[in-house]
Design a protein around this motif. Structure first.
Motif, PDB file in Angstrom:
ATOM      1  N   ALA A 290       0.647  -1.218   0.093  1.00 44.03           N
ATOM      2  CA  ALA A 290      -0.120  -0.056   0.001  1.00 44.03           C
ATOM      3  C   ALA A 290       0.688   1.347   0.071  1.00 44.03           C
ATOM      4  N   LEU A 291       1.792   1.276   0.746  1.00 43.21           N
ATOM      5  CA  LEU A 291       2.938   2.577   0.768  1.00 43.21           C
ATOM      6  C   LEU A 291       3.487   2.585  -0.527  1.00 43.21           C
ATOM      7  N   VAL A 292       3.857   1.527  -1.145  1.00 43.05           N
ATOM      8  CA  VAL A 292       4.610   1.609  -2.673  1.00 43.05           C
ATOM      9  C   VAL A 292       3.502   2.005  -3.506  1.00 43.05           C
ATOM     10  N   THR A 293       2.447   1.720  -3.360  1.00 42.72           N
ATOM     11  CA  THR A 293       1.244   2.140  -4.223  1.00 42.72           C
ATOM     12  C   THR A 293       0.952   3.519  -4.086  1.00 42.72           C
ATOM     13  N   LEU A 294       0.844   4.185  -2.766  1.00 38.92           N
ATOM     14  CA  LEU A 294       0.926   5.470  -2.808  1.00 38.92           C
ATOM     15  C   LEU A 294       1.770   6.396  -2.816  1.00 38.92           C
ATOM     16  N   LEU A 295       2.976   5.850  -3.035  1.00 36.85           N
ATOM     17  CA  LEU A 295       4.326   6.308  -3.624  1.00 36.85           C
ATOM     18  C   LEU A 295       4.263   6.653  -5.131  1.00 36.85           C
ATOM     19  N   ILE A 296       3.936   5.465  -5.633  1.00 38.26           N
ATOM     20  CA  ILE A 296       3.615   5.522  -7.037  1.00 38.26           C
ATOM     21  C   ILE A 296       2.685   6.604  -7.439  1.00 38.26           C
ATOM     22  N   ILE A 297       1.536   6.302  -6.903  1.00 40.75           N
ATOM     23  CA  ILE A 297       0.297   7.261  -7.203  1.00 40.75           C
ATOM     24  C   ILE A 297       0.884   8.915  -6.815  1.00 40.75           C
ATOM     25  N   ALA A 298       1.676   9.205  -5.871  1.00 44.62           N
ATOM     26  CA  ALA A 298       2.095  10.388  -5.479  1.00 44.62           C
ATOM     27  C   ALA A 298       2.931  11.106  -6.648  1.00 44.62           C
ATOM     28  N   ILE A 299       3.800  10.087  -7.101  1.00 44.28           N
ATOM     29  CA  ILE A 299       4.894  10.292  -8.305  1.00 44.28           C
ATOM     30  C   ILE A 299       4.093  10.650  -9.533  1.00 44.28           C
ATOM     31  N   ILE A 300       2.999   9.882  -9.916  1.00 38.81           N
ATOM     32  CA  ILE A 300       2.243   9.991 -10.950  1.00 38.81           C
ATOM     33  C   ILE A 300       1.572  11.274 -11.017  1.00 38.81           C
ATOM     34  N   VAL A 301       0.819  11.723  -9.748  1.00 38.12           N
ATOM     35  CA  VAL A 301       0.174  13.039  -9.542  1.00 38.12           C
ATOM     36  C   VAL A 301       1.138  14.112  -9.995  1.00 38.12           C
ATOM     37  N   ALA A 302       2.367  13.809  -9.305  1.00 38.34           N
ATOM     38  CA  ALA A 302       3.036  15.125  -9.208  1.00 38.34           C
ATOM     39  C   ALA A 302       3.832  15.260 -10.637  1.00 38.34           C
ATOM     40  N   ALA A 303       3.983  14.178 -11.389  1.00 38.05           N
ATOM     41  CA  ALA A 303       4.405  14.444 -12.937  1.00 38.05           C
ATOM     42  C   ALA A 303       3.175  14.989 -13.627  1.00 38.05           C
ATOM     43  N   THR A 304       1.711  14.518 -13.418  1.00 35.84           N
ATOM     44  CA  THR A 304       0.787  15.006 -14.151  1.00 35.84           C
ATOM     45  C   THR A 304       0.775  16.462 -13.932  1.00 35.84           C
ATOM     46  N   ILE A 305       0.777  17.005 -12.667  1.00 33.48           N
ATOM     47  CA  ILE A 305       0.961  18.603 -12.274  1.00 33.48           C
ATOM     48  C   ILE A 305       2.003  19.127 -13.157  1.00 33.48           C
ATOM     49  N   ALA A 306       2.989  18.535 -13.081  1.00 28.63           N
ATOM     50  CA  ALA A 306       4.151  19.241 -13.551  1.00 28.63           C
ATOM     51  C   ALA A 306       3.920  19.308 -14.911  1.00 28.63           C
ATOM     52  N   ALA A 307       3.546  18.112 -15.751  1.00 33.14           N
ATOM     53  CA  ALA A 307       3.349  18.476 -17.086  1.00 33.14           C
ATOM     54  C   ALA A 307       2.116  19.474 -17.491  1.00 33.14           C
ATOM     55  N   ALA A 308       1.172  19.366 -16.718  1.00 33.12           N
ATOM     56  CA  ALA A 308       0.251  20.340 -16.876  1.00 33.12           C
ATOM     57  C   ALA A 308       0.655  21.691 -16.704  1.00 33.12           C
ATOM     58  N   ALA A 309       1.505  22.406 -15.771  1.00 29.89           N
ATOM     59  CA  ALA A 309       2.039  23.305 -15.486  1.00 29.89           C
ATOM     60  C   ALA A 309       2.935  23.740 -16.644  1.00 29.89           C
ATOM     61  N   TYR A 310       3.817  22.921 -17.094  1.00 27.80           N
ATOM     62  CA  TYR A 310       4.584  23.056 -18.157  1.00 27.80           C
ATOM     63  C   TYR A 310       3.972  23.531 -19.697  1.00 27.80           C
ATOM     64  N   ALA A 311       2.818  22.632 -19.675  1.00 31.60           N
ATOM     65  CA  ALA A 311       2.000  22.949 -21.159  1.00 31.60           C
ATOM     66  C   ALA A 311       1.162  24.196 -20.882  1.00 31.60           C
ATOM     67  N   ALA A 312       0.566  24.637 -19.675  1.00 29.72           N
ATOM     68  CA  ALA A 312      -0.035  25.824 -19.330  1.00 29.72           C
ATOM     69  C   ALA A 312       1.024  27.004 -19.818  1.00 29.72           C
ATOM     70  N   ARG A 313       2.328  27.080 -19.118  1.00 30.77           N
ATOM     71  CA  ARG A 313       3.273  27.878 -19.403  1.00 30.77           C
ATOM     72  C   ARG A 313       3.727  27.889 -20.867  1.00 30.77           C
ATOM     73  N   ARG A 314       3.786  26.945 -21.697  1.00 31.29           N
ATOM     74  CA  ARG A 314       4.089  26.910 -22.961  1.00 31.29           C
ATOM     75  C   ARG A 314       2.937  27.629 -23.810  1.00 31.29           C
ATOM     76  N   ILE A 315       1.747  27.383 -23.394  1.00 28.18           N
ATOM     77  CA  ILE A 315       0.544  28.229 -24.168  1.00 28.18           C
ATOM     78  C   ILE A 315       0.322  29.609 -23.588  1.00 28.18           C
ATOM     79  N   ALA A 316       0.517  29.707 -22.297  1.00 29.79           N
ATOM     80  CA  ALA A 316       0.295  31.003 -21.702  1.00 29.79           C
ATOM     81  C   ALA A 316       1.239  32.328 -22.178  1.00 29.79           C
ATOM     82  N   ARG A 317       2.479  31.922 -22.459  1.00 31.21           N
ATOM     83  CA  ARG A 317       3.394  32.633 -22.701  1.00 31.21           C
ATOM     84  C   ARG A 317       3.347  33.289 -24.153  1.00 31.21           C
ATOM     85  N   PRO A 318       3.102  32.475 -25.180  1.00 31.22           N
ATOM     86  CA  PRO A 318       2.819  32.808 -26.407  1.00 31.22           C
ATOM     87  C   PRO A 318       1.435  33.769 -26.596  1.00 31.22           C
ATOM     88  N   ILE A 319       0.794  33.179 -25.784  1.00 32.52           N
ATOM     89  CA  ILE A 319      -0.845  34.165 -25.886  1.00 32.52           C
ATOM     90  C   ILE A 319      -0.613  35.251 -25.173  1.00 32.52           C
TER      91      ILE A 319
END
Length: 199
Positions: A81-110
């Motif tokens: 369960a701890l390993v699963t929670l750690l993997i989920i936390a990593i996936i959520v953090a990676a998703t948030i980082a990717a979304a922030a990167y994509a948002a910056r990549r779109i927001a800057r040119p706009i």
């Protein structure tokens, strides 16, 4: 094995210490005697939290049981369960980082397109959008620059047409003065003087 009313008949761990001893006051044993068959979780003879499985031995008043330490039994599941929670936390953090990167990549040119629009509104005629970002956003920049260029062409054409019109109006005014002078004077010399003064 425990015989009713709660005396130990056989035990695999420390049998000399436990055989013949009444353990009916141990919470796990008391629950086992009351339930007669099944599983439960409770304190064992060693006062540790244990998981129990038990059933009566047919033809006797004995209950055969087996128990394991609850902490040891749940440790692998807790670890997974701890390993699963750690993997989920990593996936959520990676998703948030990717979304922030994509948002910056779109927001800057706009934001750059908006800044060019503000500069144009202030009267800056040379402001253009720098083409950057994802393809769709870059397409917006290209279209915005094309719009600016088209507006510049229309403005230049309008200014050229206004200059041409102004020239035509000044010529018409000259022609009007000449025509009036001709109507007022009938001698050729006076007419030429009006024409020369008008030029």
């Amino acid at each position: 094995i425990i015989a009713r009313p709660g005396v130990v008949v056989a035990r695999s761990i420390d049998p000399e210490q436990w055989i013949g001893k009444d353990v009916s006051d141990v919470p796990g044993v008391a629950a086992m005697l009351a339930q007669n068959e099944g599983t439960l979780r409770g304190s064992g003879l060693d006062q540790r939290d244990r998981l129990w499985a038990f059933r009566p031995v047919s033809g006797t008043n004995w209950i055969a049981y087996g128990s394991v330490d609850a902490g040891a039994a749940f440790a692998p599941a807790r670890s997974r369960a701890l390993v699963t929670l750690l993997i989920i936390a990593i996936i959520v953090a990676a998703t948030i980082a990717a979304a922030a990167y994509a948002a910056r990549r779109i927001a800057r040119p706009i934001g750059a397109v908006a800044e060019v629009a503000r500069a144009r509104a202030r009267g800056s005629r040379d402001a253009r959008v720098e083409i950057a970002g994802p393809r769709e956003v870059a397409d917006v920049g290209v279209a915005f620059n094309a719009l600016i260029d088209a507006r510049e062409r229309v403005t230049q054409e309008r200014e050229a047409a206004q200059a041409k019109l102004q020239l035509q109006l000044s010529r018409l005014d000259l022609l009007h003065r000449i025509t009036r002078a001709i109507g007022e004077r009938h001698d050729l010399r006076s007419i030429f003087q009006v024409v020369i003064r008008s030029l």
